[in-house]
Design a protein around this motif. Structure first.
Motif, PDB file in Angstrom:
ATOM      1  N   ALA A 178      -9.369   1.774   5.526  1.00 19.21           N
ATOM      2  CA  ALA A 178      -8.390   1.749   4.428  1.00 19.21           C
ATOM      3  C   ALA A 178      -6.962   1.940   4.929  1.00 19.21           C
ATOM      4  O   ALA A 178      -6.676   2.872   5.681  1.00 19.21           O
ATOM      5  CB  ALA A 178      -8.737   2.810   3.392  1.00 19.21           C
ATOM      6  N   ARG A 179      -6.093   1.021   4.486  1.00 14.66           N
ATOM      7  CA  ARG A 179      -4.693   1.109   4.928  1.00 14.66           C
ATOM      8  C   ARG A 179      -3.985   2.315   4.323  1.00 14.66           C
ATOM      9  O   ARG A 179      -3.191   2.969   4.971  1.00 14.66           O
ATOM     10  CB  ARG A 179      -3.971  -0.191   4.542  1.00 14.66           C
ATOM     11  N   ARG A 180      -4.294   2.615   3.054  1.00 11.70           N
ATOM     12  CA  ARG A 180      -3.627   3.762   2.420  1.00 11.70           C
ATOM     13  C   ARG A 180      -3.954   5.072   3.133  1.00 11.70           C
ATOM     14  O   ARG A 180      -3.083   5.903   3.350  1.00 11.70           O
ATOM     15  CB  ARG A 180      -4.032   3.852   0.940  1.00 11.70           C
ATOM     16  N   ILE A 181      -5.214   5.216   3.527  1.00 12.06           N
ATOM     17  CA  ILE A 181      -5.610   6.455   4.223  1.00 12.06           C
ATOM     18  C   ILE A 181      -4.901   6.528   5.575  1.00 12.06           C
ATOM     19  O   ILE A 181      -4.407   7.583   5.978  1.00 12.06           O
ATOM     20  CB  ILE A 181      -7.151   6.514   4.407  1.00 12.06           C
ATOM     21  N   ARG A 182      -4.814   5.383   6.266  1.00 13.48           N
ATOM     22  CA  ARG A 182      -4.152   5.375   7.577  1.00 13.48           C
ATOM     23  C   ARG A 182      -2.655   5.715   7.433  1.00 13.48           C
ATOM     24  O   ARG A 182      -2.093   6.458   8.244  1.00 13.48           O
ATOM     25  CB  ARG A 182      -4.348   4.009   8.226  1.00 13.48           C
ATOM     26  N   ILE A 183      -2.009   5.170   6.373  1.00 10.70           N
ATOM     27  CA  ILE A 183      -0.580   5.472   6.160  1.00 10.70           C
ATOM     28  C   ILE A 183      -0.418   6.974   5.869  1.00 10.70           C
ATOM     29  O   ILE A 183       0.467   7.637   6.427  1.00 10.70           O
ATOM     30  CB  ILE A 183      -0.010   4.612   5.006  1.00 10.70           C
ATOM     31  N   LEU A 184      -1.310   7.509   5.036  1.00  9.73           N
ATOM     32  CA  LEU A 184      -1.253   8.955   4.742  1.00  9.73           C
ATOM     33  C   LEU A 184      -1.393   9.751   6.037  1.00  9.73           C
ATOM     34  O   LEU A 184      -0.714  10.754   6.256  1.00  9.73           O
ATOM     35  CB  LEU A 184      -2.371   9.354   3.772  1.00  9.73           C
ATOM     36  N   ARG A 185      -2.276   9.294   6.899  1.00  8.68           N
ATOM     37  CA  ARG A 185      -2.534   9.966   8.183  1.00  8.68           C
ATOM     38  C   ARG A 185      -1.265   9.968   9.041  1.00  8.68           C
ATOM     39  O   ARG A 185      -0.952  10.969   9.689  1.00  8.68           O
ATOM     40  CB  ARG A 185      -3.676   9.222   8.872  1.00  8.68           C
ATOM     41  N   GLU A 186      -0.538   8.843   9.051  1.00 13.45           N
ATOM     42  CA  GLU A 186       0.697   8.777   9.842  1.00 13.45           C
ATOM     43  C   GLU A 186       1.725   9.772   9.290  1.00 13.45           C
ATOM     44  O   GLU A 186       2.412  10.443  10.058  1.00 13.45           O
ATOM     45  CB  GLU A 186       1.284   7.360   9.835  1.00 13.45           C
TER      46      GLU A 186
ATOM     47  N   LYS B  21      -8.323   7.427  14.320  1.00 15.75           N
ATOM     48  CA  LYS B  21      -7.550   7.385  13.085  1.00 15.75           C
ATOM     49  C   LYS B  21      -8.023   6.331  12.085  1.00 15.75           C
ATOM     50  O   LYS B  21      -7.805   6.471  10.900  1.00 15.75           O
ATOM     51  CB  LYS B  21      -6.072   7.088  13.412  1.00 15.75           C
ATOM     52  N   GLY B  22      -8.624   5.283  12.544  1.00 20.21           N
ATOM     53  CA  GLY B  22      -9.058   4.210  11.653  1.00 20.21           C
ATOM     54  C   GLY B  22      -7.889   3.364  11.180  1.00 20.21           C
ATOM     55  O   GLY B  22      -6.796   3.447  11.705  1.00 20.21           O
ATOM     56  N   GLY B  23      -8.143   2.567  10.150  1.00 18.92           N
ATOM     57  CA  GLY B  23      -7.081   1.724   9.577  1.00 18.92           C
ATOM     58  C   GLY B  23      -7.261   0.268   9.922  1.00 18.92           C
ATOM     59  O   GLY B  23      -6.408  -0.524   9.625  1.00 18.92           O
TER      60      GLY B  23
ATOM     61  N   LEU C 187       4.432  13.568   2.484  1.00 17.82           N
ATOM     62  CA  LEU C 187       3.228  13.707   1.663  1.00 17.82           C
ATOM     63  C   LEU C 187       3.428  14.740   0.558  1.00 17.82           C
ATOM     64  O   LEU C 187       4.052  15.777   0.782  1.00 17.82           O
ATOM     65  CB  LEU C 187       2.044  14.166   2.522  1.00 17.82           C
TER      66      LEU C 187
ATOM     67  N   LEU D   5       0.941   4.273  -2.841  1.00 21.43           N
ATOM     68  CA  LEU D   5       0.921   5.714  -2.572  1.00 21.43           C
ATOM     69  C   LEU D   5       2.048   6.429  -3.318  1.00 21.43           C
ATOM     70  O   LEU D   5       1.882   7.545  -3.807  1.00 21.43           O
ATOM     71  CB  LEU D   5       1.027   5.988  -1.062  1.00 21.43           C
TER      72      LEU D   5
ATOM     73  N   VAL E 234      -5.782  13.415   2.458  1.00 16.79           N
ATOM     74  CA  VAL E 234      -5.849  13.056   3.880  1.00 16.79           C
ATOM     75  C   VAL E 234      -6.657  14.093   4.668  1.00 16.79           C
ATOM     76  O   VAL E 234      -7.362  13.737   5.618  1.00 16.79           O
ATOM     77  CB  VAL E 234      -4.437  12.819   4.468  1.00 16.79           C
TER      78      VAL E 234
ATOM     79  N   ARG F 273       0.842  -1.212   0.000  1.00 13.87           N
ATOM     80  CA  ARG F 273       0.000   0.000   0.000  1.00 13.87           C
ATOM     81  C   ARG F 273       0.875   1.259   0.000  1.00 13.87           C
ATOM     82  O   ARG F 273       0.513   2.267  -0.589  1.00 13.87           O
ATOM     83  CB  ARG F 273      -0.937   0.008   1.227  1.00 13.87           C
TER      84      ARG F 273
END
Lengths: 160, 170
Positions: B87-95, A158-160, A136, A121, A144, A117
């Motif tokens: 979603a893993r991609r959204i979580r990675i972006l968040r980090e 945060k979710g995930g 980013l 990105l 985001v 993933r």
């Protein structure tokens, strides 16, 4: 009823064209971009052939088509990428004699769940690398922020 | 003007759906996310039917066409919420967003890794009774998720010619 038929038939036609293209030559990356091109292409053709007389018929037919298109394109990501929940369920079903947490942890590593993933990105230019650190891009920040805003409205983590 | 309002009924329904979903999730936390989504979908559909009855002469056809559009839009909204949630991609972006100086791969994996991903999924699957636990081992509970997983594998084979993103095309 014409509107319903038109919207569904146009969507079915776009779906058929998509399958045909995928069978002839599967895109290497950016599947979503290809899908958008196919579906919007058919949408433009549809504008000229829709047998409607009133403005509301046009709006309803295309709103139906666009909503079906969006629903399909959103679902497509589940086909393109392996969902962890589904892998877990398939792995558990595959053993027939149950699976422990340790076994799951051994099977599903960072190489399978996180790093692909991260690569996505990078490919989608949401993230870039500078001095061995991932950062980013503007596109990534924009995306985001939409989710952070919505999660704040929901008052969720945060979710995930 | 009336024509445009009639055509916009699914959008109005979606707006009501999102509003009710957000309010119910925020203020009635015990409902949980899934129930708040169902509540939103129901409220939006109720408004859609009501507006179709008031505004349209051919209200049965209107509910049918507008209803299908509304269901597709609601499905998109559900996915949008789900993306933020899982979603893993959204979580990675968040980090990365939370680390203005950036993160190395090792640092990212300290904050978000496969163990956390498995932990969260197992919790959700257990809560939904899609899997059960017996003697420290997980087994399939109700078979809905397994059916969905198998259907997705079939779709992957049909569309992409492979069972998994990690397989080579057959």
């Amino acid at each position: 009823m014409n509107i319903l038929l038109f919207g569904i038939l146009l969507f079915a036609l776009a779906f058929f064209v998509h399958i045909l293209i995928w069978k002839i030559h599967l895109p290497k990356k950016n599947h979503t971009c290809f899908l958008l091109n196919i579906f919007f292409g058919l949408f433009i053709i549809g504008i000229f052939i829709l047998p409607a007389q009133r403005l509301s018929d046009y709006i309803q037919a295309f709103l139906l088509y666009l909503s079906l298109m969006l629903a399909y394109i959103i679902s497509y990501s589940a086909i393109e990428v392996d969902s962890p929940s589904l892998i877990i369920v398939l792995n558990i079903a595959g053993t027939g004699c149950g699976l422990s947490r340790e076994e799951l942890n051994k099977q599903l590593t960072d190489d399978l769940l996180v790093l692909p993933r991260l690569k996505d990105l990078l490919n989608d230019k949401m993230v870039f690398m500078e001095e061995n650190k991932y950062k980013l891009t503007k596109k990534g920040v924009f995306l985001v922020k939409i989710f952070i805003f919505f999660r704040k409205i929901l008052n969720a983590g945060k979710g995930g | 003007m009336k024509e445009i309002i009639i055509a916009s009924v699914p959008i109005i329904g979606l707006f009501v759906n999102a509003l009710i979903q957000v309010l119910s999730f925020r203020f009635f936390r015990h409902l949980g996310l899934l129930k708040s989504i169902f509540l939103g979908v129901g409220a939006g559909f109720f408004v859609l039917v009501l507006l179709s009855l008031i505004l349209s002469q051919q209200w049965i056809i209107s509910i049918f066409v507008q209803g299908l559009t509304y269901i597709a839009l609601s499905y998109c909204y559900f996915h949008f919420i789900n993306l933020g949630q899982t979603a893993r991609r959204i979580r990675i972006l968040r980090e990365f967003y939370d680390a203005p100086n950036g993160l190395s791969c090792e640092e990212l994996l300290m904050f978000y890794n496969s163990k956390e991903i498995i932990e969260r999924r197992i919790e959700r699957l257990l809560a939904g009774k899609q899997i059960i636990i017996k003697n420290d081992k997980y087994y399939i509970g109700n078979s809905f998720m397994l059916l969905a997983a198998r259907l997705l594998v079939v779709l992957k084979i049909v569309l992409l010619g492979k069972k998994s993103e990690f397989d080579k095309k057959t």
